[in-house]
Design an enzyme around this catalytic site. Structure first.
Site, mmCIF file in Angstrom:
data_model
loop_
_atom_site.group_PDB
_atom_site.id
_atom_site.type_symbol
_atom_site.label_atom_id
_atom_site.label_comp_id
_atom_site.label_asym_id
_atom_site.label_seq_id
_atom_site.Cartn_x
_atom_site.Cartn_y
_atom_site.Cartn_z
ATOM 1 N N ASN A 42 4.293 12.827 -29.826
ATOM 2 C CA ASN A 42 4.689 12.394 -28.482
ATOM 3 C C ASN A 42 4.436 13.517 -27.478
ATOM 4 O O ASN A 42 4.574 14.703 -27.797
ATOM 5 C CB ASN A 42 6.128 11.863 -28.423
ATOM 6 C CG ASN A 42 7.186 12.832 -28.908
ATOM 7 O OD1 ASN A 42 6.928 13.693 -29.739
ATOM 8 N ND2 ASN A 42 8.393 12.690 -28.399
ATOM 9 N N ILE A 43 4.032 13.105 -26.282
ATOM 10 C CA ILE A 43 3.697 14.046 -25.212
ATOM 11 C C ILE A 43 4.448 13.581 -23.968
ATOM 12 O O ILE A 43 4.096 12.557 -23.367
ATOM 13 C CB ILE A 43 2.166 14.066 -24.960
ATOM 14 C CG1 ILE A 43 1.408 14.399 -26.252
ATOM 15 C CG2 ILE A 43 1.835 15.069 -23.849
ATOM 16 C CD1 ILE A 43 -0.094 14.186 -26.184
ATOM 17 N N GLU A 44 5.506 14.321 -23.642
ATOM 18 C CA GLU A 44 6.360 13.892 -22.525
ATOM 19 C C GLU A 44 5.850 14.453 -21.203
ATOM 20 O O GLU A 44 4.917 15.251 -21.153
ATOM 21 C CB GLU A 44 7.811 14.317 -22.810
ATOM 22 C CG GLU A 44 8.332 13.605 -24.040
ATOM 23 C CD GLU A 44 9.818 13.786 -24.276
ATOM 24 O OE1 GLU A 44 10.431 14.699 -23.682
ATOM 25 O OE2 GLU A 44 10.370 13.005 -25.070
ATOM 26 N N CYS A 53 3.751 8.067 -26.517
ATOM 27 C CA CYS A 53 4.356 8.125 -27.852
ATOM 28 C C CYS A 53 3.363 8.667 -28.884
ATOM 29 O O CYS A 53 2.137 8.588 -28.698
ATOM 30 C CB CYS A 53 4.778 6.737 -28.303
ATOM 31 S SG CYS A 53 6.188 6.068 -27.433
ATOM 32 N N GLU A 55 2.522 7.416 -31.748
ATOM 33 C CA GLU A 55 1.654 6.375 -32.311
ATOM 34 C C GLU A 55 0.442 6.141 -31.418
ATOM 35 O O GLU A 55 -0.694 6.032 -31.878
ATOM 36 C CB GLU A 55 2.416 5.051 -32.444
ATOM 37 C CG GLU A 55 3.627 5.101 -33.359
ATOM 38 C CD GLU A 55 4.918 5.528 -32.661
ATOM 39 O OE1 GLU A 55 4.871 6.405 -31.778
ATOM 40 O OE2 GLU A 55 5.970 4.979 -33.003
ATOM 41 N N CYS A 91 8.077 1.815 -30.660
ATOM 42 C CA CYS A 91 8.550 1.099 -29.464
ATOM 43 C C CYS A 91 7.672 -0.129 -29.220
ATOM 44 O O CYS A 91 6.600 -0.292 -29.822
ATOM 45 C CB CYS A 91 8.545 2.034 -28.255
ATOM 46 S SG CYS A 91 6.916 2.259 -27.504
ATOM 47 N N CYS A 94 3.998 0.533 -28.164
ATOM 48 C CA CYS A 94 3.136 0.952 -29.283
ATOM 49 C C CYS A 94 2.807 -0.228 -30.190
ATOM 50 O O CYS A 94 1.675 -0.355 -30.678
ATOM 51 C CB CYS A 94 3.794 2.077 -30.071
ATOM 52 S SG CYS A 94 3.808 3.628 -29.148
#
Ligand code: THU
Length: 137
Positions: A42-44, A53, A55, A91, A94
């Protein structure tokens, strides 16, 4: 590759997570039909909604490389500092991305059940009555 071994790949991918806001780190290991593995984390983002996310990171890396046929994905997620051994289901966004590129009847989603064991579900089980490319033919 066993689902346990693939879950270890997802845990390795999780080490790359960029999650300074939620402190919830996720890794994914996506397997193509030819057996190649693509990892994602994940890359916020400070603006929150651009967050990607794990995935989708794995899928987008694979799609960019020209892959179009996928067999399974393992997902490992949990709070920073934890072992990521609680169930972390994908989620809705995804699941919808998976629906674009995978056969919902055969694509397998592998999760850890929180007791050190892995569970496996098809995309159709996690996204019943999904809307996909077939609906636009
Ligand atoms: N997240 C994932 O990467 N995959 C999931 O399956 C669930 C949620 C991320 C998004 C966000 O960076 C953090 O986990 C908390 O929602």
């Amino acid at each position: 590759m066993t689902k346990e071994a693939l879950m270890l790949e997802a845990k390795k991918a999780r080490e790359h997570a960029y999650a300074p806001y939620s402190h919830f780190q996720v890794g994914a290991a996506l397997v193509t039909k030819s057996g190649k593995i693509y990892h994602g984390c994940n890359i916020e983002n400070a603006a929150y909604s651009p967050t990607n996310c794990a995935e989708r990171t794995a899928f987008f890396r694979a799609i960019y490389e020209g892959e179009r046929e996928f067999e399974k994905i393992a997902i490992a997620g949990g709070p920073e500092g934890s072992e990521a051994d609680e169930l972390c289901a994908p989620c809705g966004v995804c699941r919808q991305v998976m629906m674009e590129f995978c056969n919902p009847e055969t694509f397998q989603i592998i999760l850890a059940d929180g007791k050190g064991k892995c569970m496996q579900r098809t995309l159709k089980e996690l996204l019943p009555y999904g809307f996909g490319p077939e609906n636009l033919k």
